[in-house]
Write a protein that holds these residues in place. Structure first.
Motif, PDB file in Angstrom:
ATOM      1  N   TYR A   5       0.943  -1.201   0.023  1.00 32.38           N
ATOM      2  CA  TYR A   5      -0.070   0.014  -0.055  1.00 32.38           C
ATOM      3  C   TYR A   5       1.019   1.182   0.088  1.00 32.38           C
ATOM      4  N   SER A   6       0.182   2.171  -0.494  1.00 32.88           N
ATOM      5  CA  SER A   6       1.217   3.548  -0.778  1.00 32.88           C
ATOM      6  C   SER A   6       0.244   4.839  -0.538  1.00 32.88           C
ATOM      7  N   LEU A   7       0.858   5.816  -0.169  1.00 30.22           N
ATOM      8  CA  LEU A   7       0.320   7.444  -0.366  1.00 30.22           C
ATOM      9  C   LEU A   7       0.876   7.921  -1.561  1.00 30.22           C
ATOM     10  N   ALA A   8       0.015   8.448  -2.370  1.00 32.36           N
ATOM     11  CA  ALA A   8       0.467   9.209  -3.604  1.00 32.36           C
ATOM     12  C   ALA A   8      -0.098  10.712  -3.774  1.00 32.36           C
ATOM     13  N   MET A   9       0.336  11.457  -4.557  1.00 24.61           N
ATOM     14  CA  MET A   9       0.056  12.660  -4.876  1.00 24.61           C
ATOM     15  C   MET A   9       0.264  12.879  -6.364  1.00 24.61           C
ATOM     16  N   LYS A  10      -0.877  13.170  -7.070  1.00 21.94           N
ATOM     17  CA  LYS A  10      -1.041  13.176  -8.370  1.00 21.94           C
ATOM     18  C   LYS A  10      -1.365  14.853  -8.833  1.00 21.94           C
ATOM     19  N   TRP A  11      -0.643  15.350 -10.012  1.00 22.76           N
ATOM     20  CA  TRP A  11      -1.050  16.655 -10.383  1.00 22.76           C
ATOM     21  C   TRP A  11      -1.348  16.424 -12.200  1.00 22.76           C
TER      22      TRP A  11
END
Length: 335
Positions: free
Chosen positions: A252-258
């Motif tokens: 599992y991971s935390l991600a930021m998209k733009w």
């Protein structure tokens, strides 16, 4: 006598200008053309003399159009008008037979041409293709195809993306991979949305042969209009890795998209960048980055040239390490 009458009719028809939409500005100017869309505070008028002209909605005094248009006074519902008629300053009349309706321009959120099934559907996208043939000591053939399309109606937005890369060196395949992604956004307010998305990557050359990601999380749309868009999203992801030797890992991971794009020089040049950076919650990798940046030049209303750079990094254990940078130039189709 008949032929003379037909000749006069043909001359009259040729000399009569086509009906055009008209926009009156608060400074006294009057512009003629064809209304394409009003969204994000910009009215886009297609003209013969200056191409596509974005007009600040706050500068519009009134307007008229002979087109059938969907006028929305909130983000999700609208009224179909057979035509628009000029009214007092800061107003426009929606003409619908015996029941015309005059509304304040300040109350109008969006104007667009109604679609046959989903009237408020706004669909846009692009397909970019790049080919590179090099004949030297080592012969190289390189193919790259990318696409991205977005469809929005009401509170929903659908986003589909994909790419395919293949490269030969002296008839030996050195790159062979593809990626597909689908995301569904549900707007909770005009700006905030909740996203769910699926990603699948396949690589027939690298040790990391398959990647599958399922994610969900909130996002914020700063703006989305005819001159560009900018959004950020945060996701909780479940990712599965499958390696060429048959071994598997998941985490599992935390991600930021733009996702950002901006039109420049009269909507002829588009600057764009998009990507995602993620941090696994377990020790399978330190971080992952998948990003692109580039320019797109519109040769016509639909044809374009593109130049871009892509970076794909997975930094962690030796088995999953990946660091690729790719540059490409090519042509495409935009709508």
């Amino acid at each position: 006598m008949l032929s003379r009458s037909l000749l006069c009719l043909a001359v009259f028809s040729a000399s009569t200008p086509l009906l055009a939409d008209t926009v009156w500005l608060k400074n006294g100017d009057k512009l003629s053309g064809k209304i394409v869309l009003f969204d994000g505070g910009k009215l886009v008028l297609q003209t013969e003399y200056a191409g596509s002209v974005p007009i600040d909605w706050s500068k519009v005094k009134t307007l008229e159009s002979d087109q059938e248009l969907l006028v929305k006074q909130d983000a999700y519902t609208g009224e179909k008008a057979k035509s628009l008629k000029a009214a007092d300053d800061g107003k426009v009349t929606l003409a619908n037979g015996d029941a015309p309706k005059t509304v304040e321009l300040a109350s109008v959120q969006q104007i667009l041409k109604p679609k046959p099934v989903v009237e408020d559907l706004v669909w846009k996208g692009n397909v970019d293709m790049a080919l590179d043939y090099q004949r030297a000591e080592n012969d190289t053939d390189d193919y790259d195809i990318d696409f991205k399309t977005t469809a929005r109606h009401g509170r929903w937005r659908h986003i589909a993306e994909g790419e395919y890369n293949r490269e030969f060196q002296d008839d030996v395949v050195t790159t062979d991979n593809w990626r597909a992604e689908y995301a569904l956004d549900r707007f909770l307010t005009d700006k905030w949305f909740w996203q769910g998305r699926l990603v699948y990557k396949r690589d027939k050359v690298e040790d990391l042969s398959r990647q599958r990601t399922v994610g969900t999380g909130p996002g914020y749309q700063f703006w989305d209009d005819e001159l560009g868009a900018f959004s950020l999203g945060s996701l909780v992801n479940r990712t599965d890795y499958e390696f060429a030797d048959g071994s598997e890992e998941n985490f599992y991971s935390l991600a930021m998209k733009w996702d950002y794009n901006r039109y420049l020089i009269g909507k002829r040049v588009e600057f764009f960048t998009s990507g995602e950076v993620g941090k696994p919650l377990s020790g399978v990798a330190d971080y992952a980055l998948d990003a692109e940046i580039g320019l797109r030049y519109k040769v016509t209303d639909w044809a374009s040239l593109n130049l871009k750079a892509e970076r794909d990094i997975i930094h962690g254990t030796d088995e999953s390490d990946l660091d690729k940078t790719r540059y490409s130039a090519g042509f495409g189709v935009t709508w």
